[in-house]
Design an enzyme around this catalytic site. Structure first.
Site, mmCIF file in Angstrom:
data_model
loop_
_atom_site.group_PDB
_atom_site.id
_atom_site.type_symbol
_atom_site.label_atom_id
_atom_site.label_comp_id
_atom_site.label_asym_id
_atom_site.label_seq_id
_atom_site.Cartn_x
_atom_site.Cartn_y
_atom_site.Cartn_z
ATOM 1 N N HIS A 231 25.793 104.560 23.772
ATOM 2 C CA HIS A 231 25.677 103.890 25.074
ATOM 3 C C HIS A 231 26.617 102.701 25.239
ATOM 4 O O HIS A 231 27.341 102.610 26.219
ATOM 5 C CB HIS A 231 24.226 103.444 25.272
ATOM 6 C CG HIS A 231 23.949 102.855 26.602
ATOM 7 N ND1 HIS A 231 24.138 101.514 26.868
ATOM 8 C CD2 HIS A 231 23.505 103.405 27.754
ATOM 9 C CE1 HIS A 231 23.815 101.274 28.128
ATOM 10 N NE2 HIS A 231 23.427 102.387 28.686
ATOM 11 N N GLU A 271 14.987 102.149 22.092
ATOM 12 C CA GLU A 271 15.942 102.240 23.206
ATOM 13 C C GLU A 271 17.028 101.168 23.137
ATOM 14 O O GLU A 271 17.113 100.281 23.987
ATOM 15 C CB GLU A 271 15.213 102.189 24.548
ATOM 16 C CG GLU A 271 14.251 103.346 24.751
ATOM 17 C CD GLU A 271 13.658 103.360 26.150
ATOM 18 O OE1 GLU A 271 14.377 103.016 27.114
ATOM 19 O OE2 GLU A 271 12.469 103.709 26.265
ATOM 20 N N HIS A 273 20.346 99.350 23.805
ATOM 21 C CA HIS A 273 21.339 99.406 24.892
ATOM 22 C C HIS A 273 22.493 98.453 24.582
ATOM 23 O O HIS A 273 23.391 98.791 23.839
ATOM 24 C CB HIS A 273 20.674 99.089 26.228
ATOM 25 C CG HIS A 273 19.894 100.230 26.794
ATOM 26 N ND1 HIS A 273 20.496 101.338 27.324
ATOM 27 C CD2 HIS A 273 18.568 100.437 26.910
ATOM 28 C CE1 HIS A 273 19.582 102.191 27.756
ATOM 29 N NE2 HIS A 273 18.389 101.659 27.503
ATOM 30 N N GLU A 288 15.389 97.975 24.825
ATOM 31 C CA GLU A 288 14.736 97.988 26.130
ATOM 32 C C GLU A 288 13.213 97.962 26.045
ATOM 33 O O GLU A 288 12.528 97.654 27.016
ATOM 34 C CB GLU A 288 15.203 99.187 26.948
ATOM 35 C CG GLU A 288 14.919 99.032 28.424
ATOM 36 C CD GLU A 288 15.596 100.066 29.291
ATOM 37 O OE1 GLU A 288 15.343 100.042 30.508
ATOM 38 O OE2 GLU A 288 16.364 100.880 28.771
#
Length: 297
Positions: A231, A271, A273, A288
């Protein structure tokens, strides 16, 4: 390739699970600055764990990517209410609407010209904002390109990913634009960074890391797990980059020669990021699900 000597990692809780730490940047004050995307707040985290939160004027503005500006403040995109935000080190906030409605600003970076540059996902534009809040927009030559992350390159231009056009773009400070198509179809590039010599980017749909030279030459490096959904990416030094694997709950590392190592995060499904190098020389990652991870490099 996996390394057995994984860096020491610790996680710090900074928000409720629904608040969503998304972007992270090292500020000029030595602290880490976070966007709490789902609660409309900016957070400041010192290296010794002190946390301050600054609510924005809309809890639903979705602050997304954040960057240190040339004026000593932090600048960030508000992708849901289509504004560019600014916060000083002592918490003073202001924001500026983009001229084009419903623009969906996302990526943001300080430019080499004393301004801040950003992408507009929904309207195929690159924006430039001065420290006084004056905005200029540059239309891209592609429709539906979905410009995403942006960074200052080693050549004095700005480089950005075109997530739906499957390409890397370059724009000069005067607005001249060149588009470089990727070799892999439907790769969906997102994060991009400069290592001082070339640009590195992630291909979230293809499970690859890419490198583009300033003359447009592209090389791609497949990840061991092509479903990892890389990402964001940051350069620690020339030919030495770290990236988040949002779909695999890992942090990855790649060298100029294409050697790849991957390290699992302590908490499952966290998660990961945004990613940055802190003033302490460690790697910091926004999770996240409510935290940040610190990796000792």
């Amino acid at each position: 390739m996996h390394h057995s000597d994984a860096p020491a990692t610790r996680e710090i809780s900074v928000a409720d699970k629904g608040a969503g730490p998304y972007g992270i940047a090292a500020g000029p004050d030595g602290a880490l600055w976070l966007t709490l995307a789902h609660s409309g707040r900016i957070a400041r985290l010192t290296l010794d764990g002190e946390l301050n939160e600054y609510p924005l004027d809309s809890s639903e503005c979705r602050p997304t990517v954040i960057t240190p500006g040339p004026d000593g403040a932090l600048w960030f995109t508000r992708s849901k209410d289509h504004r560019i935000g600014r916060v000083t080190a002592d918490g003073e906030r202001e924001s500026f609407p983009t001229p084009t409605p419903d623009s969906g600003p996302f990526g943001i970076t300080a430019g080499p010209d004393g301004a801040v540059w950003f992408t507009e996902m929904n309207t195929d534009r690159i924006g430039r904002i001065t420290c006084k809040g004056e905005i200029t927009e540059f239309a891209l030559p592609r429709k539906g390109a979905y410009p995403s992350a942006i960074t200052a390159g080693p050549d004095g231009a700005l480089w950005f990913t075109l997530n739906q056009a499957n390409a890397i773009g370059r724009i000069t400070v005067h607005g001249d634009i060149v588009i470089h198509p990727l070799p892999t179809p439907s790769a969906a590039p997102v994060g991009i960074t400069s290592d001082g010599a070339a640009l590195w980017f992630v291909e979230i749909a293809a499970g690859q890391i890419g490198r583009i030279s300033v003359d447009g030459g592209i090389k791609e490096f497949p990840l061991p797990d092509r479903t990892a959904k890389p990402h964001a990416i940051v350069a620690a030094s020339t030919g030495d980059c770290w990236f988040t694997e949002w779909g695999a709950n890992r942090i990855g590392h790649i060298t100029d020669g294409g050697e790849i190592a991957e390290y699992s995060l302590p908490s499952p499904s966290s998660e990961p990021h945004g990613i940055t190098i802190g003033s302490d020389g460690a790697l910091w990652v926004a999770l996240e699900t409510g935290g940040v991870a610190r990796l000792e490099l």
